[in-house]
Design a protein around this motif. Structure first.
Motif, mmCIF file in Angstrom:
data_model
loop_
_atom_site.group_PDB
_atom_site.id
_atom_site.type_symbol
_atom_site.label_atom_id
_atom_site.label_comp_id
_atom_site.label_asym_id
_atom_site.label_seq_id
_atom_site.Cartn_x
_atom_site.Cartn_y
_atom_site.Cartn_z
ATOM 1 N N ASP A 100 -18.902 -70.778 -6.791
ATOM 2 C CA ASP A 100 -19.884 -71.229 -5.807
ATOM 3 C C ASP A 100 -19.513 -72.670 -5.492
ATOM 4 N N VAL A 101 -19.299 -72.970 -4.228
ATOM 5 C CA VAL A 101 -18.853 -74.300 -3.814
ATOM 6 C C VAL A 101 -19.829 -74.850 -2.779
ATOM 7 N N THR A 102 -20.245 -76.082 -2.974
ATOM 8 C CA THR A 102 -21.074 -76.788 -1.991
ATOM 9 C C THR A 102 -20.372 -78.098 -1.675
ATOM 10 N N VAL A 103 -20.142 -78.351 -0.381
ATOM 11 C CA VAL A 103 -19.455 -79.570 0.027
ATOM 12 C C VAL A 103 -20.240 -80.257 1.136
ATOM 13 N N GLU A 104 -20.152 -81.579 1.129
ATOM 14 C CA GLU A 104 -20.733 -82.385 2.200
ATOM 15 C C GLU A 104 -19.588 -82.818 3.111
ATOM 16 N N MET A 105 -19.690 -82.464 4.366
ATOM 17 C CA MET A 105 -18.679 -82.876 5.337
ATOM 18 C C MET A 105 -18.853 -84.381 5.600
ATOM 19 N N VAL A 106 -17.819 -85.025 6.121
ATOM 20 C CA VAL A 106 -17.910 -86.468 6.358
ATOM 21 C C VAL A 106 -18.980 -86.816 7.392
ATOM 22 N N ASP A 107 -19.368 -85.846 8.245
ATOM 23 C CA ASP A 107 -20.423 -86.107 9.232
ATOM 24 C C ASP A 107 -21.821 -85.848 8.671
ATOM 25 N N GLY A 108 -21.920 -85.516 7.375
ATOM 26 C CA GLY A 108 -23.218 -85.322 6.734
ATOM 27 C C GLY A 108 -23.665 -83.873 6.665
ATOM 28 N N ARG A 109 -23.031 -82.981 7.384
ATOM 29 C CA ARG A 109 -23.391 -81.560 7.299
ATOM 30 C C ARG A 109 -22.944 -80.991 5.956
ATOM 31 N N TRP A 110 -23.642 -79.967 5.509
ATOM 32 C CA TRP A 110 -23.325 -79.325 4.236
ATOM 33 C C TRP A 110 -22.802 -77.920 4.481
ATOM 34 N N VAL A 111 -21.862 -77.504 3.659
ATOM 35 C CA VAL A 111 -21.325 -76.152 3.697
ATOM 36 C C VAL A 111 -21.384 -75.601 2.281
ATOM 37 N N ARG A 112 -21.888 -74.388 2.182
ATOM 38 C CA ARG A 112 -21.916 -73.721 0.886
ATOM 39 C C ARG A 112 -21.107 -72.443 1.010
ATOM 40 N N GLY A 113 -20.314 -72.170 0.015
ATOM 41 C CA GLY A 113 -19.484 -70.981 0.059
ATOM 42 C C GLY A 113 -19.389 -70.312 -1.290
ATOM 43 N N GLY A 114 -18.944 -69.080 -1.242
ATOM 44 C CA GLY A 114 -18.724 -68.326 -2.464
ATOM 45 C C GLY A 114 -17.391 -67.624 -2.380
ATOM 46 N N GLY A 115 -16.768 -67.449 -3.514
ATOM 47 C CA GLY A 115 -15.473 -66.788 -3.516
ATOM 48 C C GLY A 115 -15.031 -66.425 -4.915
ATOM 49 N N THR A 116 -13.756 -66.125 -5.009
ATOM 50 C CA THR A 116 -13.145 -65.730 -6.276
ATOM 51 C C THR A 116 -11.847 -66.494 -6.447
ATOM 52 N N TYR A 117 -11.610 -66.967 -7.657
ATOM 53 C CA TYR A 117 -10.310 -67.514 -8.021
ATOM 54 C C TYR A 117 -9.544 -66.418 -8.750
ATOM 55 N N ARG A 118 -8.345 -66.138 -8.266
ATOM 56 C CA ARG A 118 -7.440 -65.204 -8.943
ATOM 57 C C ARG A 118 -6.327 -66.045 -9.548
ATOM 58 N N ASP A 119 -6.229 -66.020 -10.853
ATOM 59 C CA ASP A 119 -5.360 -66.950 -11.571
ATOM 60 C C ASP A 119 -4.261 -66.251 -12.357
ATOM 61 N N GLN A 120 -3.176 -66.999 -12.517
ATOM 62 C CA GLN A 120 -2.132 -66.682 -13.486
ATOM 63 C C GLN A 120 -1.986 -67.919 -14.358
ATOM 64 N N TYR A 121 -1.858 -67.696 -15.661
ATOM 65 C CA TYR A 121 -1.757 -68.787 -16.616
ATOM 66 C C TYR A 121 -0.454 -68.666 -17.386
ATOM 67 N N VAL A 122 0.021 -69.808 -17.854
ATOM 68 C CA VAL A 122 1.234 -69.836 -18.666
ATOM 69 C C VAL A 122 1.033 -70.856 -19.778
ATOM 70 N N ARG A 123 1.611 -70.557 -20.944
ATOM 71 C CA ARG A 123 1.557 -71.511 -22.045
ATOM 72 C C ARG A 123 2.849 -72.319 -22.016
ATOM 73 N N GLU A 124 2.710 -73.630 -21.756
ATOM 74 C CA GLU A 124 3.847 -74.552 -21.714
ATOM 75 C C GLU A 124 3.707 -75.554 -22.848
ATOM 76 N N HIS A 125 4.716 -75.655 -23.657
ATOM 77 C CA HIS A 125 4.715 -76.632 -24.751
ATOM 78 C C HIS A 125 3.446 -76.505 -25.600
ATOM 79 N N GLY A 126 3.023 -75.253 -25.818
ATOM 80 C CA GLY A 126 1.867 -74.985 -26.668
ATOM 81 C C GLY A 126 0.516 -75.111 -25.990
ATOM 82 N N GLN A 127 0.482 -75.467 -24.709
ATOM 83 C CA GLN A 127 -0.779 -75.651 -23.986
ATOM 84 C C GLN A 127 -0.868 -74.676 -22.809
ATOM 85 N N TRP A 128 -2.020 -74.058 -22.643
ATOM 86 C CA TRP A 128 -2.229 -73.175 -21.503
ATOM 87 C C TRP A 128 -2.445 -74.010 -20.246
ATOM 88 N N LYS A 129 -1.869 -73.553 -19.130
ATOM 89 C CA LYS A 129 -1.985 -74.219 -17.834
ATOM 90 C C LYS A 129 -2.160 -73.163 -16.752
#
Length: 149
Positions: A100-129
């Protein structure tokens, strides 16, 4: 400790670390904290914010974030419903979360949106990224300026 127990602990720690990436992404981009935001990305990561907007590598990803920071007075991201699939013993994983994302445009208007993040992850040097993040928008609601106190 036997191999099964070590594998189970690795799986639990991996899922915890990947969940943290999802949250750190939101905090970093919303707070305009470039170091925090960039810390979630793999060295050769891809960030697809729309069908025609794809940023490849750290320099391009940071440039894409800067464009958003320039375009929006405020941004607020909330990620939920995180599902992560990790193949035991592998250094790669996939996941998705709703956002769920809510942003304020530079002109003061607001936009709210919804979506999905589709991710791929990798472990580099022992840390997930995050190796790849594709943002899929489902809806946008447009409003007038608000008096926020």
């Amino acid at each position: 400790m036997d191999a099964d127990a070590r594998a189970a602990i690795d799986l639990l720690l991996s899922e915890s670390q990947i969940n943290r990436l999802v949250r750190e992404y939101c905090h970093g981009v919303d707070k305009r904290d470039a170091d925090r935001f960039m810390a979630v990305w793999a060295e050769d990561a891809v960030w697809q914010v729309g069908p025609e907007q794809v940023f490849r590598g750290h320099t391009a990803i940071l440039d894409g974030a800067q464009r958003q920071w320039d375009a929006f007075g405020q941004m607020h991201h909330w990620a939920a419903n995180v599902v992560i699939d990790i193949e035991p013993g592998e250094d790669r994983a996939t996941g998705e979360s709703d956002v769920d994302v809510t942003v304020e445009m530079v002109d003061g208007r607001w936009v709210r949106g919804g979506g999905t993040y589709r991710d791929q992850y990798v472990r580099e040097h022992g840390q997930w990224k995050i190796a790849r993040r594709e943002a899929v928008a489902h809806f946008h609601l447009y409003g007038e300026s608000a008096d926020i106190r």
